[in-house]
Enzyme design. Structure first.
Site, short mmCIF file in Angstrom:
data_model
loop_
_atom_site.label_atom_id
_atom_site.label_comp_id
_atom_site.label_asym_id
_atom_site.label_seq_id
_atom_site.Cartn_x
_atom_site.Cartn_y
_atom_site.Cartn_z
N CYS A 123 -45.10 10.67 46.40
CA CYS A 123 -46.28 10.72 45.48
C CYS A 123 -45.84 11.81 44.46
CB CYS A 123 -47.39 11.50 46.45
SG CYS A 123 -48.77 11.89 45.73
N CYS A 153 -48.81 14.71 43.68
CA CYS A 153 -49.14 15.77 44.33
C CYS A 153 -48.37 15.34 45.80
CB CYS A 153 -50.75 15.87 44.56
SG CYS A 153 -51.54 14.03 44.77
N SER A 154 -49.23 15.01 46.79
CA SER A 154 -48.61 14.92 48.20
C SER A 154 -49.15 13.86 48.91
CB SER A 154 -48.53 16.35 48.86
OG SER A 154 -49.91 16.69 49.01
N CYS A 155 -49.71 13.04 48.46
CA CYS A 155 -50.56 12.03 49.45
C CYS A 155 -49.45 11.43 50.04
CB CYS A 155 -50.98 10.81 48.34
SG CYS A 155 -52.08 11.27 47.05
#
Lengths: 93, 192
Positions: B98, B101-103
């Site tokens: 991702c 961000c941090s999906c």
């Protein structure tokens, strides 16, 4: 683009930088803007995150997996790429 | 008033009260979600992978609708983003990142490993994916194409790796034990 896009259809990601016009929430990575890709498959319809992020009324938009040749973005990449992109960011290529 | 000056416990209390008052989430629902989030772990994803390796029908369901497949394994998915499953096949390997961000598919894999959110991982995954895999000790044959999947919107993605050779006759529990978190992100491949 509002009509359903079929797999294999060539598209271009809009070359746009809303960040330069004020506060925004964008799910389209910088590195694919202006790039040409191919519709891989339709993923369904989801509420527009650019409005949801500001608690504004958000319409549903078609979301697609768009496939790119990463080598056309970075010659050293040696891979292809799938990115989820909303129809509002896609134009005919 | 500056938000940063407020006591965080007071803010949390206020937020919970507002969520309940507006009918968005009550205390029991919040507790249930916290418990499910804390309980989620890579073993759940591994169990799905092992079942897909041993049950043709489940494999088809998992590839068509990851959320339904997770629910069929008893994993709570209500209210969570849809789960997409990327099938590794001979000649094609998937790598999930991702970059924004941090999906991460937390419902089935739990909290992401620390490096998943690092700027270095996110940059290398899209720019030098083959070299990144080498850093994880994964040397793919030259004729295996890499497909990077940048998780940017409403789906959460996990990789269904290929079943390794040398596992003929293994049952699902034994197979699940060899599937690691990294195999389902795509930085490694299962081996025996």
């Amino acid at each position: 683009m509002t009509a359903q896009l079929a797999p294999g259809r060539r598209v271009r990601v809009r070359l746009d930088w809303p960040e330069t016009r004020g506060p925004c929430h964008i799910r389209t990575p910088y590195y694919v803007r202006g790039q040409e890709g191919v519709i891989h498959r339709a993923l369904g319809r989801f509420r527009n995150p650019e409005k949801l992020a500001f608690a504004r009324p958000a319409e549903e938009l078609a979301l697609y997996h768009v496939r790119f040749d990463l080598r056309r973005i970075w010659p050293e990449a040696d891979a292809d790429l799938l990115v989820e992109l909303f129809e509002s960011w896609l134009e005919a290529a | 008033m500056i938000l940063g000056d407020l006591d965080e416990r007071d803010m949390l209390k206020g937020l919970r009260a507002l969520l309940a008052e507006q009918g968005i989430a009550n205390a029991a629902e919040i507790a249930e979600r916290i418990a499910a989030t804390d309980a989620a772990n890579p073993g759940q994803g591994a169990a799905m992978v092992a079942r897909a390796w041993t049950d043709r029908e489940f494999r088809a369901l998992m590839l068509a609708d990851g959320t339904k497949a997770a629910e069929a394994m008893g994993i709570p998915m209500r209210g969570l983003p849809p789960l997409g499953v990327l099938e590794n096949v001979p000649g094609l390997h998937h790598l999930v990142v991702c970059t924004l961000c941090s999906c991460y598919p937390r419902a089935v894999l739990g909290y992401p490993p620390f490096w998943y959110k690092s700027a270095a991982y996110r940059a290398k995954a899209v720019r030098t994916p083959r070299a990144l895999l080498r850093e994880f000790g994964t040397e793919l044959a030259r004729d295996v194409a890499i497909r990077v999947v940048d998780s940017t919107a409403d789906y959460r993605w996990m990789v269904l790796p290929e079943r390794p050779a040398g596992t003929d006759g293994w049952d699902a529990a034994r197979l699940a034990a060899i599937v690691r978190e990294g195999d389902m992100i795509g930085v490694t491949v299962p081996s025996v």
